[in-house]
Write a protein that holds these residues in place. Structure first.
Motif, PDB file in Angstrom:
ATOM      1  N   LEU A  94       0.571  -0.996   0.261  1.00 33.98           N
ATOM      2  CA  LEU A  94       0.208   0.107   0.241  1.00 33.98           C
ATOM      3  C   LEU A  94       0.992   1.483  -0.025  1.00 33.98           C
ATOM      4  O   LEU A  94       2.114   1.371   0.587  1.00 33.98           O
ATOM      5  N   THR A  95       0.879   2.376  -0.658  1.00 33.55           N
ATOM      6  CA  THR A  95       0.915   3.553  -0.582  1.00 33.55           C
ATOM      7  C   THR A  95       0.564   4.082   0.619  1.00 33.55           C
ATOM      8  O   THR A  95       0.426   3.199   1.690  1.00 33.55           O
ATOM      9  N   VAL A  96       1.967   5.214   1.308  1.00 32.97           N
ATOM     10  CA  VAL A  96       2.070   6.016   2.034  1.00 32.97           C
ATOM     11  C   VAL A  96      -0.066   6.043   2.521  1.00 32.97           C
ATOM     12  O   VAL A  96       0.059   5.858   3.368  1.00 32.97           O
ATOM     13  N   TYR A  97      -0.310   6.926   1.848  1.00 31.61           N
ATOM     14  CA  TYR A  97      -1.952   7.854   1.905  1.00 31.61           C
ATOM     15  C   TYR A  97      -2.522   6.249   1.568  1.00 31.61           C
ATOM     16  O   TYR A  97      -3.282   6.418   2.741  1.00 31.61           O
ATOM     17  N   VAL A 125       3.781  15.385  10.376  1.00 30.89           N
ATOM     18  CA  VAL A 125       4.800  14.720  10.240  1.00 30.89           C
ATOM     19  C   VAL A 125       5.789  14.826   8.852  1.00 30.89           C
ATOM     20  O   VAL A 125       6.633  13.888   8.604  1.00 30.89           O
ATOM     21  N   GLY A 126       5.119  15.921   8.505  1.00 26.93           N
ATOM     22  CA  GLY A 126       6.272  16.080   7.247  1.00 26.93           C
ATOM     23  C   GLY A 126       6.297  15.571   6.487  1.00 26.93           C
ATOM     24  O   GLY A 126       7.113  15.498   5.666  1.00 26.93           O
ATOM     25  N   LEU A 127       5.262  14.655   5.630  1.00 29.58           N
ATOM     26  CA  LEU A 127       5.176  13.678   4.684  1.00 29.58           C
ATOM     27  C   LEU A 127       3.299  13.503   3.361  1.00 29.58           C
ATOM     28  O   LEU A 127       3.848  13.014   2.456  1.00 29.58           O
ATOM     29  N   LYS A 128       2.944  14.792   3.702  1.00 34.32           N
ATOM     30  CA  LYS A 128       2.320  14.730   2.656  1.00 34.32           C
ATOM     31  C   LYS A 128       2.527  14.462   1.097  1.00 34.32           C
ATOM     32  O   LYS A 128       1.945  14.092   0.371  1.00 34.32           O
ATOM     33  N   HIS A 129       3.588  15.280   0.798  1.00 31.27           N
ATOM     34  CA  HIS A 129       4.304  15.549  -0.828  1.00 31.27           C
ATOM     35  C   HIS A 129       5.069  13.835  -0.799  1.00 31.27           C
ATOM     36  O   HIS A 129       5.441  13.576  -2.515  1.00 31.27           O
ATOM     37  N   LYS A 130       4.549  13.508   0.615  1.00 35.23           N
ATOM     38  CA  LYS A 130       5.336  11.308  -0.569  1.00 35.23           C
ATOM     39  C   LYS A 130       3.690  10.663  -0.641  1.00 35.23           C
ATOM     40  O   LYS A 130       4.454   9.226   0.034  1.00 35.23           O
ATOM     41  N   ALA A 131       3.042  11.106  -0.301  1.00 43.71           N
ATOM     42  CA  ALA A 131       1.188   9.986   0.049  1.00 43.71           C
ATOM     43  C   ALA A 131       1.689   9.341  -0.960  1.00 43.71           C
ATOM     44  O   ALA A 131       1.074   8.125  -0.357  1.00 43.71           O
ATOM     45  N   ARG A 132       1.809   9.576  -2.040  1.00 49.60           N
ATOM     46  CA  ARG A 132       1.551   8.140  -3.511  1.00 49.60           C
ATOM     47  C   ARG A 132       2.925   6.588  -3.000  1.00 49.60           C
ATOM     48  O   ARG A 132       2.808   6.209  -3.798  1.00 49.60           O
ATOM     49  N   MET A 133       3.666   7.704  -2.417  1.00 47.85           N
ATOM     50  CA  MET A 133       5.039   6.544  -2.577  1.00 47.85           C
ATOM     51  C   MET A 133       4.850   4.746  -1.861  1.00 47.85           C
ATOM     52  O   MET A 133       4.218   5.238  -0.937  1.00 47.85           O
ATOM     53  N   LEU A 134       5.105   4.360  -2.192  1.00 50.10           N
ATOM     54  CA  LEU A 134       5.572   3.126  -0.618  1.00 50.10           C
ATOM     55  C   LEU A 134       6.881   3.016  -0.010  1.00 50.10           C
ATOM     56  O   LEU A 134       7.084   3.510  -0.241  1.00 50.10           O
ATOM     57  N   GLU A 137      10.243   2.659  -0.675  1.00 45.13           N
ATOM     58  CA  GLU A 137      10.896   4.020  -1.328  1.00 45.13           C
ATOM     59  C   GLU A 137      11.326   5.333  -0.711  1.00 45.13           C
ATOM     60  O   GLU A 137      11.466   6.342  -0.495  1.00 45.13           O
ATOM     61  N   LEU A 138      10.707   4.870   1.048  1.00 39.85           N
ATOM     62  CA  LEU A 138      11.246   5.551   2.430  1.00 39.85           C
ATOM     63  C   LEU A 138      12.502   5.783   2.883  1.00 39.85           C
ATOM     64  O   LEU A 138      12.588   4.530   3.302  1.00 39.85           O
ATOM     65  N   SER A 139      13.296   6.201   3.306  1.00 37.76           N
ATOM     66  CA  SER A 139      13.911   6.003   4.558  1.00 37.76           C
ATOM     67  C   SER A 139      13.876   5.694   5.815  1.00 37.76           C
ATOM     68  O   SER A 139      11.698   5.356   6.187  1.00 37.76           O
TER      69      SER A 139
END
Ligand code: ADP
Ligand code: ADP
Length: 228
Positions: A94-97, A125-134, A137-139
């Protein structure tokens, strides 16, 4: 908010991991749970969200007695708590969102409300811009932020965290702590098991030290207190 009365937890193999714990944690508190490995910290925390059931004694969270709670009532009770783990436990496909929205979908919130709230907590949490990532793909620090966003999306009164910075480097750990501080500042009770001496000795809060399944120390503004 969380009360334990003479709680004993004996595992089927005979290990007594909680040996008569009595404690009262009030709404809005920030509590560190410290102690040596094998002392019973995880068990203490697991008793609070009924991952483990007390052998005897009462565990009362948010007015609900977890010791006598019916199995069928556990999911409903859990939704009133946020839980954060050392290894994040995000759903990899699932994506972040979607990871965050999922917690609201299971309680059948309105889609419009879900969208609004998910974006709000991702922003917190400062990650709205990464909502579509898996998650992959994140640290690690980013994955933990998502896990924290998920833990608070349903506005729980308590967030319980078991070594949330255990897999993170020092700088990232401080960033994660500032998010927990922000959540606590908004009124949410935080109970956090940790081995992070620097953090406990710098951000001074209530410290409950567990040794041999018992509370060895309980101090407001206490220090970490162990070597190494
Ligand atoms: P900590 O989090 O402080 O390291 P734990 O609560 O994980 O401590 O463990 C306390 C004691 O209970 C240890 O002796 C551990 O081996 C034992 N223990 C933990 N979980 C289980 C389990 N599921 N079954 C049997 N023994 C367990
Ligand atoms: P860290 O600083 O924790 O070592 P990384 O080097 O893993 O973080 O990642 C740095 C940045 O690159 C992060 O913002 C992360 O989201 C992004 N990133 C890492 N891997 C990927 C990937 N496979 N796809 C897209 N973005 C990525």
């Amino acid at each position: 908010m969380i009360q334990m009365n003479n709680v004993v937890k004996k595992y089927p193999n005979g290990v007594v991991a909680s040996n008569g714990i009595t404690v009262d944690i009030r709404q809005g508190e920030f509590v560190y749970v410290v102690g040596p490995s094998g002392a019973g910290k995880s068990t203490f925390i697991k008793l609070m969200y009924r991952e483990e059931k007390a052998t005897s004694g009462d565990v009362i969270v948010n007015g609900i007695n977890l010791t006598t709670l019916k199995q069928s009532r556990i999911p409903r009770m859990r939704r009133q708590l946020g839980v954060v783990f050392q290894d994040f436990k995000l759903l990899p496909r699932l994506t972040v969102y979607e990871n965050v929205a999922f917690a609201m979908e299971v309680i059948e919130e309105q889609p419009k409300k879900i969208r609004q709230r998910v974006l709000e907590v991702l922003d917190l949490v400062g990650l709205k811009h990464k909502a579509r990532m898996l998650p992959s793909e994140l640290s690690g620090g980013e994955q933990q932020r998502i896990a924290i966003a998920r833990s608070i999306v349903n506005m729980p009164k308590v967030v319980i965290a078991d070594e949330p910075t255990g897999n993170l480097d020092p700088e990232t750990s401080w960033e994660i702590m500032s998010i927990f501080e922000e959540i606590n500042a908004r009124g949410t009770t935080i109970v956090m098991a940790t081995h992070n001496r620097e953090i406990v000795n710098t951000i001074r809060r209530r410290v409950i030290a567990i040794e041999g399944g018992m509370i060895a120390r309980d101090e407001y503004g206490g220090d970490y207190g162990y070597e190494g």
